[in-house]
Design a protein around this motif. Structure first.
Motif, PDB file in Angstrom:
ATOM      1  N   UNK A 131       0.885  -1.227   0.117  1.00 16.60           N
ATOM      2  CA  UNK A 131      -0.230   0.070   0.050  1.00 16.60           C
ATOM      3  C   UNK A 131       0.858   1.452   0.094  1.00 16.60           C
ATOM      4  N   UNK A 132       1.782   1.130   0.863  1.00 18.51           N
ATOM      5  CA  UNK A 132       2.776   2.515   0.848  1.00 18.51           C
ATOM      6  C   UNK A 132       3.633   2.798  -0.484  1.00 18.51           C
ATOM      7  N   UNK A 133       3.977   1.486  -1.200  1.00 13.03           N
ATOM      8  CA  UNK A 133       4.808   1.669  -2.425  1.00 13.03           C
ATOM      9  C   UNK A 133       3.484   2.276  -3.324  1.00 13.03           C
ATOM     10  N   UNK A 134       2.300   1.690  -3.489  1.00 13.68           N
ATOM     11  CA  UNK A 134       1.281   2.200  -4.327  1.00 13.68           C
ATOM     12  C   UNK A 134       1.133   3.593  -4.206  1.00 13.68           C
ATOM     13  N   UNK A 135       0.963   4.145  -2.900  1.00  9.82           N
ATOM     14  CA  UNK A 135       0.774   5.653  -2.721  1.00  9.82           C
ATOM     15  C   UNK A 135       2.101   6.482  -3.266  1.00  9.82           C
ATOM     16  N   UNK A 136       3.141   5.819  -2.979  1.00 11.85           N
ATOM     17  CA  UNK A 136       4.381   6.696  -3.542  1.00 11.85           C
ATOM     18  C   UNK A 136       4.294   6.435  -4.812  1.00 11.85           C
ATOM     19  N   UNK A 137       4.179   5.713  -5.480  1.00 19.77           N
ATOM     20  CA  UNK A 137       3.989   5.633  -7.017  1.00 19.77           C
ATOM     21  C   UNK A 137       3.200   6.379  -7.618  1.00 19.77           C
ATOM     22  N   UNK A 138       2.155   7.016  -6.913  1.00 21.52           N
ATOM     23  CA  UNK A 138       1.122   8.051  -7.447  1.00 21.52           C
ATOM     24  C   UNK A 138       1.712   9.287  -7.478  1.00 21.52           C
ATOM     25  N   UNK A 139       2.613   9.743  -6.609  1.00 26.55           N
ATOM     26  CA  UNK A 139       3.139  10.905  -6.129  1.00 26.55           C
ATOM     27  C   UNK A 139       3.462  11.697  -7.557  1.00 26.55           C
ATOM     28  N   UNK A 140       4.582  10.947  -8.240  1.00 26.15           N
ATOM     29  CA  UNK A 140       4.920  11.872  -9.291  1.00 26.15           C
ATOM     30  C   UNK A 140       4.158  12.238 -10.201  1.00 26.15           C
ATOM     31  N   UNK A 141       3.196  11.436 -10.676  1.00 21.61           N
ATOM     32  CA  UNK A 141       2.143  11.813 -11.831  1.00 21.61           C
ATOM     33  C   UNK A 141       1.421  13.033 -11.329  1.00 21.61           C
ATOM     34  N   UNK A 142       1.430  13.156 -10.022  1.00 23.47           N
ATOM     35  CA  UNK A 142       0.202  14.482  -9.466  1.00 23.47           C
ATOM     36  C   UNK A 142       1.155  15.616  -9.563  1.00 23.47           C
ATOM     37  N   UNK A 143       2.534  15.394  -9.792  1.00 26.33           N
ATOM     38  CA  UNK A 143       3.046  16.825  -9.890  1.00 26.33           C
ATOM     39  C   UNK A 143       3.408  17.170 -11.057  1.00 26.33           C
ATOM     40  N   UNK A 144       3.678  18.569 -11.241  1.00 29.72           N
ATOM     41  CA  UNK A 144       4.410  19.080 -12.667  1.00 29.72           C
ATOM     42  C   UNK A 144       5.197  18.451 -13.127  1.00 29.72           C
ATOM     43  N   UNK A 145       5.631  18.663 -14.198  1.00 28.28           N
ATOM     44  CA  UNK A 145       7.220  18.118 -14.740  1.00 28.28           C
ATOM     45  C   UNK A 145       8.475  19.150 -14.042  1.00 28.28           C
ATOM     46  N   UNK A 146       9.343  18.548 -13.728  1.00 22.13           N
ATOM     47  CA  UNK A 146      10.321  19.349 -13.052  1.00 22.13           C
ATOM     48  C   UNK A 146       9.889  19.960 -11.723  1.00 22.13           C
ATOM     49  N   UNK A 147       9.013  19.257 -11.072  1.00 21.62           N
ATOM     50  CA  UNK A 147       8.558  19.611  -9.859  1.00 21.62           C
ATOM     51  C   UNK A 147       9.482  19.044  -8.712  1.00 21.62           C
ATOM     52  N   UNK A 148       8.940  18.400  -7.724  1.00 17.51           N
ATOM     53  CA  UNK A 148       9.576  17.854  -6.472  1.00 17.51           C
ATOM     54  C   UNK A 148      10.487  16.629  -6.777  1.00 17.51           C
ATOM     55  N   UNK A 149      10.316  16.085  -8.110  1.00 17.50           N
ATOM     56  CA  UNK A 149      11.176  14.994  -8.459  1.00 17.50           C
ATOM     57  C   UNK A 149      12.642  15.448  -8.958  1.00 17.50           C
ATOM     58  N   UNK A 150      12.614  16.778  -9.140  1.00 14.81           N
ATOM     59  CA  UNK A 150      13.718  17.622  -9.792  1.00 14.81           C
ATOM     60  C   UNK A 150      14.351  18.525  -8.832  1.00 14.81           C
ATOM     61  N   UNK A 151      14.041  18.185  -7.226  1.00 16.02           N
ATOM     62  CA  UNK A 151      14.478  19.079  -6.306  1.00 16.02           C
ATOM     63  C   UNK A 151      15.726  18.341  -5.762  1.00 16.02           C
ATOM     64  N   UNK A 152      16.527  19.395  -5.482  1.00 19.24           N
ATOM     65  CA  UNK A 152      17.701  19.062  -4.813  1.00 19.24           C
ATOM     66  C   UNK A 152      17.566  18.233  -3.323  1.00 19.24           C
ATOM     67  N   UNK A 153      16.281  18.748  -2.782  1.00 19.87           N
ATOM     68  CA  UNK A 153      16.059  18.163  -1.304  1.00 19.87           C
ATOM     69  C   UNK A 153      15.568  16.669  -1.564  1.00 19.87           C
ATOM     70  N   UNK A 154      14.913  16.199  -2.725  1.00 21.00           N
ATOM     71  CA  UNK A 154      14.503  14.864  -3.096  1.00 21.00           C
ATOM     72  C   UNK A 154      15.928  14.014  -3.384  1.00 21.00           C
ATOM     73  N   UNK A 155      16.671  14.929  -3.985  1.00 18.34           N
ATOM     74  CA  UNK A 155      18.049  14.113  -4.580  1.00 18.34           C
ATOM     75  C   UNK A 155      18.615  13.606  -3.202  1.00 18.34           C
ATOM     76  N   UNK A 156      18.622  14.382  -2.080  1.00 19.74           N
ATOM     77  CA  UNK A 156      19.420  13.977  -0.800  1.00 19.74           C
ATOM     78  C   UNK A 156      18.482  12.931  -0.030  1.00 19.74           C
TER      79      UNK A 156
END
Length: 204
Positions: A98-123
Motif C-alpha cells: 500500500x505504501x509503495x502504491x501510494x508513493x508511486x502515484x506521487x510523481x504523476x500528480x506533480x508538474x514536470x520538474x517539480x519535486x522529482x527535480x528538487x535538490x532536497x529530493x536528491x538527498x
C-alpha cells in the motif's frame, strides 16, 4: 523533454568516476597505513555490491523523469507494478504494498520538474537505502508507535545500527550520485530555484 540516453549514460559516468577515485584512495591508504581494504564505506569491494551500485546509479539517473510521459516513466512503473504484485501475491506484505502504491502515484500528480527535480529530493530519496535495512533488521519494532520516544531511544542504542548504516551508505551514495547527474544534465544542480524560474519566464 526526457533525455533517456543522456541520463542513463550520465548516471553511469558520474558513478564510474566516483568509484575509480574512491577505489584508488582506498588502495593507497590501505597500502600506506596498513589498513584493511574494507575500511572505506563509500564503495563496495564485493562484485555483486559493485554491480548493484552501478545499477542504482543508472536507475537514479533516470528516476526524476517519472513525472512526465517518457521511457523512464514506462520503465519505472513497470518495475513498480511487478514489485507491488510480488509484495501482495508472494510475500503478503500488504502494508508495504500500500505504501509503495501510494508513493508511486506521487510523481504523476506533480508538474514536470517539480519535486522529482528538487535538490532536497536528491538527498532524501536515496536515504531509503539507509532506512529500509533498519526496518528489516531492527528487532524491536514490537515496541509499537504508541511509545515512539521509547522506540527511538531503543533504536539509537541498538548495537547493530552503525553496521546497518555503514552497509547502506554505499548504495545511498550511488543513488545520490546518479540523481545528481540527472539534475546536472538538466541544468538544475548548480542553479538556484529563483534562477530557474526566471529562465522559465524568459523562455515563455
Amino acid at each position: 523533454m526526457s533525455m533517456f540516453r543522456e541520463h542513463w549514460l550520465g548516471g553511469l559516468t558520474a558513478y564510474s568516476a566516483f568509484f575509480v577515485v574512491s577505489l584508488i584512495t582506498t588502495i593507497s591508504v590501505s597500502i600506506i597505513y596498513g589498513l584493511p581494504f574494507d575500511w572505506n564505506p563509500t564503495i563496495s569491494l564485493d562484485p555483486l555490491g559493485i554491480l548493484g551500485c552501478f545499477v542504482i546509479a543508472l536507475l537514479f539517473g533516470l528516476w526524476p523523469d517519472v513525472d512526465i510521459k517518457s521511457r523512464s516513466q514506462q520503465f519505472f512503473y513497470t518495475v513498480l507494478f511487478v514489485l507491488n504484485a510480488s509484495l501482495i501475491l508472494l510475500l503478503q506484505r500488504y502494508l508495504e504494498a500500500a505504501l509503495l502504491g501510494l508513493f508511486a502515484m506521487l510523481p504523476i500528480l506533480s508538474r514536470h520538474r517539480g519535486w522529482t527535480h528538487s535538490k532536497f529530493t536528491m538527498i532524501l530519496l536515496p536515504s531509503l537505502f539507509l532506512v529500509i535495512p533498519i526496518y528489516v533488521e531492527y528487532p524491536n519494532w514490537a515496541t509499537g508507535w504508541k511509545k515512539l520516544p521509547d522506540l527511538f531511544d531503543s533504536l539509537v542504542k541498538w548495537e547493530g545500527l552503525p553496521d546497518t548504516l555503514r552497509g547502506g551508505l554505499t548504495f545511498y551514495l550511488a543513488g545520490l550520485i546518479g540523481y545528481a547527474s540527472h539534475l546536472h544534465l538538466d541544468g538544475i544542480l548548480f542553479r538556484s530555484r529563483k534562477a530557474q524560474q526566471r529562465k522559465a519566464r524568459t523562455n515563455q
